[in-house]
Scaffold this active site. Structure first.
Site, PDB file in Angstrom:
ATOM      1  CE  LYS A   1      -4.223   1.162   2.280  1.00  0.00           C
ATOM      2  NZ  LYS A   1      -5.237   1.199   3.620  1.00  0.00           N
TER       3      LYS A   1
HETATM    4  C1  E4P Z   1      -8.352   1.505   4.255  1.00  0.00           C
HETATM    5  O1  E4P Z   1      -7.249   0.622   3.379  1.00  0.00           O
HETATM    6  C2  E4P Z   1      -8.213   2.978   4.715  1.00  0.00           C
HETATM    7  O2  E4P Z   1      -6.933   2.634   4.776  1.00  0.00           O
HETATM    8  C3  E4P Z   1      -9.083   2.566   5.591  1.00  0.00           C
HETATM    9  O3  E4P Z   1     -10.238   2.172   5.070  1.00  0.00           O
HETATM   10  C4  E4P Z   1      -9.242   4.818   6.188  1.00  0.00           C
HETATM   11  O4  E4P Z   1     -10.522   4.394   6.708  1.00  0.00           O
HETATM   12  P1  E4P Z   1     -11.006   5.753   7.965  1.00  0.00           P
HETATM   13  O5  E4P Z   1     -11.472   6.944   7.300  1.00  0.00           O
HETATM   14  O6  E4P Z   1     -12.432   5.179   9.142  1.00  0.00           O
HETATM   15  O7  E4P Z   1      -9.443   5.576   8.947  1.00  0.00           O
END
Ligand code: E4P
Length: 216
Positions: free
Chosen positions: A87
């Site tokens: 990622k």
């Molecule tokens: C997923 O890949 C993201 O990091 C995550 O969904 C972020 O979510 P949030 O906005 O609830 O922190």
């Protein structure tokens, strides 16, 4: 549409696996910190533990922000397990790194995406997944679902192969709307997935069936 669980919590991942609806897991540094995972070795071991529970892709996020650092970190993460997807944040150095990973057979998830322009760049670099953060878009007064729809249209018109992974999902309606607007994947807290189960008429109907079943 694939369901990923957005957590680094092993119990939640086991719970989702038992339900039989989990296609993968996404994590980020905040989710890892929430589990109290600290230190490089512990972090890498935690990713391995997640991979052992999941029959599908597991996103592991780099914390470097320069090309060399992102590539070095990504190589280590990708070597942990074949299901690891690296990622990478949507920054210029991240786009360069995604291109490098693509050219070297390492799959990526481009994260922190908030616009269609960013989505086009990530697809051009060959990202495997694109993570538009729809909950955070909604939080800032814009429409996260409109963004999903716009990206889905662009990817279809341009025949981009990057999968749209709707992230920052907060509730069951987000999941339904992401499905409706063309997301390939949703990544959500287990609570949002379990929220899909709920309908008062189901509860009322089941109570009646069980009551009548006593007469049989
Ligand atoms: C997923 O890949 C993201 O990091 C995550 O969904 C972020 O979510 P949030 O906005 O609830 O922190």
């Amino acid at each position: 549409m694939k369901f990923f669980v957005d957590t680094a919590n092993l119990e939640q991942i086991k719970d989702a696996a038992v339900m039989g609806i989990m296609d993968g897991v996404t994590t980020n540094p905040s989710l890892m910190a929430k589990e109290g995972i600290t230190g490089k070795d512990n972090i890498l071991n935690h990713y391995k533990a997640i991979c052992a529970l999941v029959d599908g892709d597991v996103s592991a996020e780099v914390i470097s922000t320069d090309f060399d650092g992102i590539v070095a970190e990504g190589k280590v993460l990708a070597a942990l397990h074949p299901n690891i997807v690296v990622k990478v944040p949507m920054i210029e150095e991240g786009i360069k790194a995604i291109r490098w990973f693509t050219d070297n057979g390492i799959r990526t998830n481009c994260t922190l995406v908030f616009s269609a322009g960013q989505a086009i760049l990530a697809a051009k670099a060959g990202a495997t997944y694109l993570s538009p953060f729809i909950g955070r878009v909604d939080d800032s007064g814009w429409d996260g679902m409109q963004l999903i729809e716009q990206i889905a249209n662009i990817y279809a018109i341009q025949d981009f192969r990057t999968e749209i992974l709707a992230a920052s999902i907060r509730n069951p309606l987000h999941i339904v709307k992401a499905a409706e607007n063309g997301a390939d994947v949703v990544t959500c807290p287990l609570s949002a997935i379990k929220g899909l189960l709920k309908h008062p008429l189901t509860d009322i109907g089941l109570a009646k069936f069980l009551e009548d079943a006593k007469k049989l």
